[in-house]
Design a protein around this motif. Structure first.
Motif, mmCIF file in Angstrom:
data_model
loop_
_atom_site.group_PDB
_atom_site.id
_atom_site.type_symbol
_atom_site.label_atom_id
_atom_site.label_comp_id
_atom_site.label_asym_id
_atom_site.label_seq_id
_atom_site.Cartn_x
_atom_site.Cartn_y
_atom_site.Cartn_z
ATOM 1 N N ASP A 233 0.827 -1.206 0.000
ATOM 2 C CA ASP A 233 0.000 0.000 0.000
ATOM 3 C C ASP A 233 0.865 1.263 0.000
ATOM 4 O O ASP A 233 0.575 2.237 -0.693
ATOM 5 N N LYS A 236 2.221 2.127 -3.375
ATOM 6 C CA LYS A 236 1.239 2.855 -4.205
ATOM 7 C C LYS A 236 1.163 4.322 -3.796
ATOM 8 O O LYS A 236 1.141 5.223 -4.642
ATOM 9 N N GLU A 263 -6.914 2.646 0.126
ATOM 10 C CA GLU A 263 -8.047 2.107 0.896
ATOM 11 C C GLU A 263 -8.061 0.595 0.822
ATOM 12 O O GLU A 263 -7.463 0.004 -0.083
ATOM 13 N N ASP A 265 -10.340 -1.298 -0.164
ATOM 14 C CA ASP A 265 -10.992 -1.816 -1.375
ATOM 15 C C ASP A 265 -10.131 -1.638 -2.627
ATOM 16 O O ASP A 265 -10.580 -1.922 -3.735
ATOM 17 N N ARG A 267 -8.925 1.209 -3.828
ATOM 18 C CA ARG A 267 -8.890 2.566 -4.375
ATOM 19 C C ARG A 267 -7.765 3.367 -3.734
ATOM 20 O O ARG A 267 -7.309 3.052 -2.643
ATOM 21 N N LEU A 268 -7.346 4.405 -4.450
ATOM 22 C CA LEU A 268 -6.256 5.244 -3.980
ATOM 23 C C LEU A 268 -6.698 6.697 -4.106
ATOM 24 O O LEU A 268 -7.251 7.085 -5.137
ATOM 25 N N SER A 269 -6.503 7.477 -3.051
ATOM 26 C CA SER A 269 -6.814 8.904 -3.142
ATOM 27 C C SER A 269 -5.536 9.701 -2.942
ATOM 28 O O SER A 269 -4.593 9.233 -2.308
ATOM 29 N N TRP A 288 -9.433 10.666 -6.799
ATOM 30 C CA TRP A 288 -9.438 9.228 -6.526
ATOM 31 C C TRP A 288 -9.037 8.464 -7.766
ATOM 32 O O TRP A 288 -9.284 8.908 -8.881
ATOM 33 N N ALA A 289 -8.452 7.310 -7.572
ATOM 34 C CA ALA A 289 -8.145 6.419 -8.693
ATOM 35 C C ALA A 289 -8.392 4.985 -8.247
ATOM 36 O O ALA A 289 -8.419 4.688 -7.053
ATOM 37 N N GLY A 290 -8.549 4.119 -9.218
ATOM 38 C CA GLY A 290 -8.668 2.692 -8.924
ATOM 39 C C GLY A 290 -7.301 2.134 -8.575
ATOM 40 O O GLY A 290 -6.344 2.865 -8.397
ATOM 41 N N PRO A 291 -7.201 0.823 -8.508
ATOM 42 C CA PRO A 291 -5.957 0.188 -8.059
ATOM 43 C C PRO A 291 -4.843 0.189 -9.102
ATOM 44 O O PRO A 291 -3.737 -0.217 -8.818
ATOM 45 N N LEU A 297 -2.431 8.937 -11.168
ATOM 46 C CA LEU A 297 -3.133 9.740 -10.163
ATOM 47 C C LEU A 297 -2.277 10.934 -9.756
ATOM 48 O O LEU A 297 -2.753 12.072 -9.701
#
Length: 319
Positions: A233, A236, A263, A265, A267-269, A288-291, A297
């Protein structure tokens, strides 16, 4: 440059860790040694201490070429083969220029607290301090945000490692200090904390609370030995944060703040802010972005800030 074999270092049973000699740097190395001992009990470690120009110089960092002043000698020891691993606070590693050629980050450790702490001898919070109280900090990021939230307080320049700053506070050179919570945890001085500021009040520096492990990129044995210490994590989060800084071409005097959050789930902010030093201009972006791609991002948030005029704000600051 000597190869691993002729320095008597043909196997990864010994890892030499280069470190600045400050109490904070040595505490960081001890954390790495402890985590490595738990993960790879067969590997021995030893510390190779260096004193950097940043440690010796008590003036304005920008006169020395910025935060790279703390990393140059460490990089040299790594590249010369005198050490195998360097431990860096990611917030101190410049993103406006890449890592020295031939080196790579092999892992980012689990993230510590990213917040800032206030230290006041009588335990006062920022809101309780009288107008004109002197806050010791040389961080443009902190100065700008204090100008927004507490314009009645005065910031006075304060350099030196955390222990040294605490001594200066006790000697009356300022009325209060601002230091990173993670740093105070590392040197065992959380007893001095009067107040921990929420990230909404005091947005952290890019890379806050993260230690990175730097190796020579051809030293596959060391890389493999330490890679397991890394946190997926955090990888990322830091990838997004450092791309943001890279696109903004931020330097060590830039009033840029921000943090990414991975997060559960996937997702990444990324929240980022750019300030003028007087706190009059505040640019803000949060996306926000997906994985999939942290770097995208970081780029996207940087572009959002550039659209708001971040380039002009950053370029008006001397460095």
């Amino acid at each position: 440059m000597s190869s691993a074999s002729d320095s008597g270092h043909g196997s990864a049973d010994l890892i030499r860790i280069v470190s600045r000699s400050s109490p904070m740097a040595l505490a960081q190395v001890e954390r790495v040694r402890a985590e490595l001992a738990a993960l790879r009990p067969g590997i021995r470690t030893e510390v190779v201490p260096v004193t950097t120009s940043g440690d010796r110089w008590m003036g304005d960092l920008s006169k020395l070429g910025g935060k790279g002043a703390f990393t140059k000698e460490v990089d040299a020891a790594l590249l010369a083969g005198e050490a195998d691993l360097a431990v860096h606070c990611i917030k101190d590693v410049p993103a406006d220029r890449p890592l020295p050629a031939g080196t790579v980050f092999a892992a980012y450790l689990k993230r510590d607290d990213i917040r800032d702490a206030v230290i006041h001898p009588e335990g006062l919070t920022l809101d309780e301090m009288p107008a004109g109280a002197r806050i010791g900090t040389s961080s443009v990021r902190r100065v700008a945000q204090l100008a927004i939230t507490h314009p009645e307080l005065e910031c006075v320049p304060m350099r030196g490692n955390a222990n040294r700053r605490l001594e200066k506070l006790d000697a009356g050179e300022c009325d209060a200090l601002m230091l990173a919570v993670s740093g105070l945890e590392r040197i065992g001085r959380t007893d001095r904390i009067s107040e921990i500021l929420p990230v909404d009040t005091m947005c952290p520096p890019i890379g806050a609370g993260v230690l990175g492990l730097q190796c020579r990129e051809d030293d596959t044995e060391t890389i493999e030995a330490v890679a397991g210490l890394g946190d997926a994590d955090v990888w990322k989060e830091i990838s997004a944060e450092r791309m943001l800084l890279h696109v903004l071409q931020g330097h060590c005097n830039s009033p840029i703040a921000g943090y990414a959050k991975a997060e559960r789930d996937g997702r990444l902010s990324l929240r980022a802010r750019v300030f003028s030093p007087d706190g009059k201009t505040v640019l803000d972006a949060h996306e926000w972005a997906g994985p999939l791609d942290p770097a995208t991002l970081g780029t996207s948030v940087a572009v959002a800030l550039l659209r708001q005029g971040a380039r002009e704000v950053i370029d008006t600051i001397p460095h």
